[in-house]
Design a protein around this motif. Structure first.
Motif, PDB file in Angstrom:
ATOM      1  N   GLY A  86      25.483 -66.182  48.879  1.00 47.92           N
ATOM      2  CA  GLY A  86      23.730 -66.573  48.805  1.00 47.92           C
ATOM      3  C   GLY A  86      22.927 -65.869  49.398  1.00 47.92           C
ATOM      4  O   GLY A  86      21.891 -65.777  49.907  1.00 47.92           O
ATOM      5  N   VAL A  87      23.796 -64.618  50.185  1.00 52.87           N
ATOM      6  CA  VAL A  87      22.943 -63.861  51.062  1.00 52.87           C
ATOM      7  C   VAL A  87      23.141 -62.395  50.621  1.00 52.87           C
ATOM      8  O   VAL A  87      24.044 -62.119  49.939  1.00 52.87           O
ATOM      9  CB  VAL A  87      23.172 -63.780  52.553  1.00 52.87           C
ATOM     10  N   ASN A  88      22.048 -61.455  50.560  1.00 59.00           N
ATOM     11  CA  ASN A  88      22.504 -60.055  50.142  1.00 59.00           C
ATOM     12  C   ASN A  88      22.394 -59.044  51.208  1.00 59.00           C
ATOM     13  O   ASN A  88      21.356 -58.701  51.496  1.00 59.00           O
ATOM     14  CB  ASN A  88      21.194 -59.557  48.872  1.00 59.00           C
ATOM     15  N   ASP A  89      23.616 -58.865  51.943  1.00 62.37           N
ATOM     16  CA  ASP A  89      23.667 -57.932  52.983  1.00 62.37           C
ATOM     17  C   ASP A  89      25.040 -57.211  52.781  1.00 62.37           C
ATOM     18  O   ASP A  89      25.749 -57.761  51.960  1.00 62.37           O
ATOM     19  CB  ASP A  89      23.358 -58.625  54.332  1.00 62.37           C
ATOM     20  N   THR A  90      25.205 -56.535  53.908  1.00 63.95           N
ATOM     21  CA  THR A  90      26.574 -55.853  53.929  1.00 63.95           C
ATOM     22  C   THR A  90      27.800 -56.767  54.179  1.00 63.95           C
ATOM     23  O   THR A  90      28.585 -56.462  53.287  1.00 63.95           O
ATOM     24  CB  THR A  90      26.568 -54.691  55.254  1.00 63.95           C
ATOM     25  N   LEU A  91      27.515 -57.760  55.201  1.00 58.19           N
ATOM     26  CA  LEU A  91      28.773 -58.567  55.323  1.00 58.19           C
ATOM     27  C   LEU A  91      29.126 -59.475  53.850  1.00 58.19           C
ATOM     28  O   LEU A  91      30.173 -59.776  53.378  1.00 58.19           O
ATOM     29  CB  LEU A  91      28.564 -59.464  56.334  1.00 58.19           C
ATOM     30  N   SER A  92      27.900 -59.783  53.137  1.00 57.24           N
ATOM     31  CA  SER A  92      28.038 -60.522  52.186  1.00 57.24           C
ATOM     32  C   SER A  92      28.917 -59.499  50.655  1.00 57.24           C
ATOM     33  O   SER A  92      29.718 -60.288  50.255  1.00 57.24           O
ATOM     34  CB  SER A  92      26.809 -60.530  51.237  1.00 57.24           C
ATOM     35  N   ASN A  93      28.627 -58.371  50.972  1.00 57.69           N
ATOM     36  CA  ASN A  93      29.233 -57.131  49.904  1.00 57.69           C
ATOM     37  C   ASN A  93      30.722 -57.371  50.385  1.00 57.69           C
ATOM     38  O   ASN A  93      31.566 -57.217  49.486  1.00 57.69           O
ATOM     39  CB  ASN A  93      28.501 -56.131  50.006  1.00 57.69           C
ATOM     40  N   ILE A  94      31.122 -57.372  51.697  1.00 57.70           N
ATOM     41  CA  ILE A  94      32.404 -57.351  51.974  1.00 57.70           C
ATOM     42  C   ILE A  94      33.120 -58.580  51.542  1.00 57.70           C
ATOM     43  O   ILE A  94      34.389 -58.273  51.111  1.00 57.70           O
ATOM     44  CB  ILE A  94      32.484 -57.109  53.584  1.00 57.70           C
ATOM     45  N   VAL A  95      32.426 -59.585  52.044  1.00 53.36           N
ATOM     46  CA  VAL A  95      33.087 -60.871  51.484  1.00 53.36           C
ATOM     47  C   VAL A  95      33.165 -60.994  50.033  1.00 53.36           C
ATOM     48  O   VAL A  95      34.400 -61.171  49.496  1.00 53.36           O
ATOM     49  CB  VAL A  95      32.272 -62.066  52.167  1.00 53.36           C
ATOM     50  N   PHE A  96      32.419 -60.646  49.252  1.00 47.36           N
ATOM     51  CA  PHE A  96      32.434 -60.541  47.829  1.00 47.36           C
ATOM     52  C   PHE A  96      33.573 -59.556  47.270  1.00 47.36           C
ATOM     53  O   PHE A  96      34.338 -59.998  46.476  1.00 47.36           O
ATOM     54  CB  PHE A  96      30.970 -60.096  47.240  1.00 47.36           C
TER      55      PHE A  96
END
Length: 174
Positions: A86-96
């Protein structure tokens, strides 16, 4: 003197509120969305543990939400059934990317749903807004089609960006 404890035993029925449907790895900044999502899912009897990665707000007070502070969320994926971003950041991309590479379905909402790189995998479910009702609907749909998504995840998908990179290297070498 001898102490003999005497207990009065009576039948007590406790409703099972412990998570039994698998863990969901999430990436949200605000806990309120997750708490409302748990309430929505609880209405239909779906109980799941939410593991929220690096929540920047105050910790969640709901016992079904665990805040985890980590730079490498790979160890969280073992017991997870899906992810919600639900967040658009670097860690979100890693989790994704870790969820997709580990053949786990991901629900992306809001700004994070604009990533189109892994749409061809069949493991990404996108919703426009991160409201609890839409998220609960998506979680139930993903959970109901989990076996189909596992099959899709085991099939190797072609990464068009990697393929283009290989083509560029081939053209450079020739």
């Amino acid at each position: 003197h001898v102490l003999i404890p005497i207990f009065s035993v009576e039948q007590v029925i406790i409703r099972d509120t412990l998570p039994r449907d698998g863990a969901i790895v999430t990436r949200f900044d605000k806990c309120r969305v997750l708490e409302d999502l748990i309430l929505e899912l609880g209405k239909i009897g779906f109980t799941s543990l939410m593991i929220n990665v690096n929540a920047s707000d105050k910790p969640c007070s709901n016992p079904s939400v665990i805040d985890v502070y980590t730079e490498n969320p790979m160890s969280l994926l073992g017991k997870s059934i899906m992810g919600i971003i639900g967040v658009n950041d670097t860690l979100s991309n890693i989790v994704f990317q870790m969820m997709i590479s580990d053949s786990r379905p991901v629900i992306a909402c809001g700004q994070s749903s604009r990533n189109t790189r892994y749409d061809s995998t069949g493991l990404v479910v996108k919703i426009d807004q991160c409201n609890p009702f839409d998220l609960a609907h998506a979680v139930v749909n993903v959970f109901n089609s989990l076996e189909l998504m596992k099959k899709k995840g085991t099939a190797r998908f072609e990464d068009i960006y990697l393929e283009k990179g290989v083509e560029r290297i081939k053209s450079f070498l020739s």
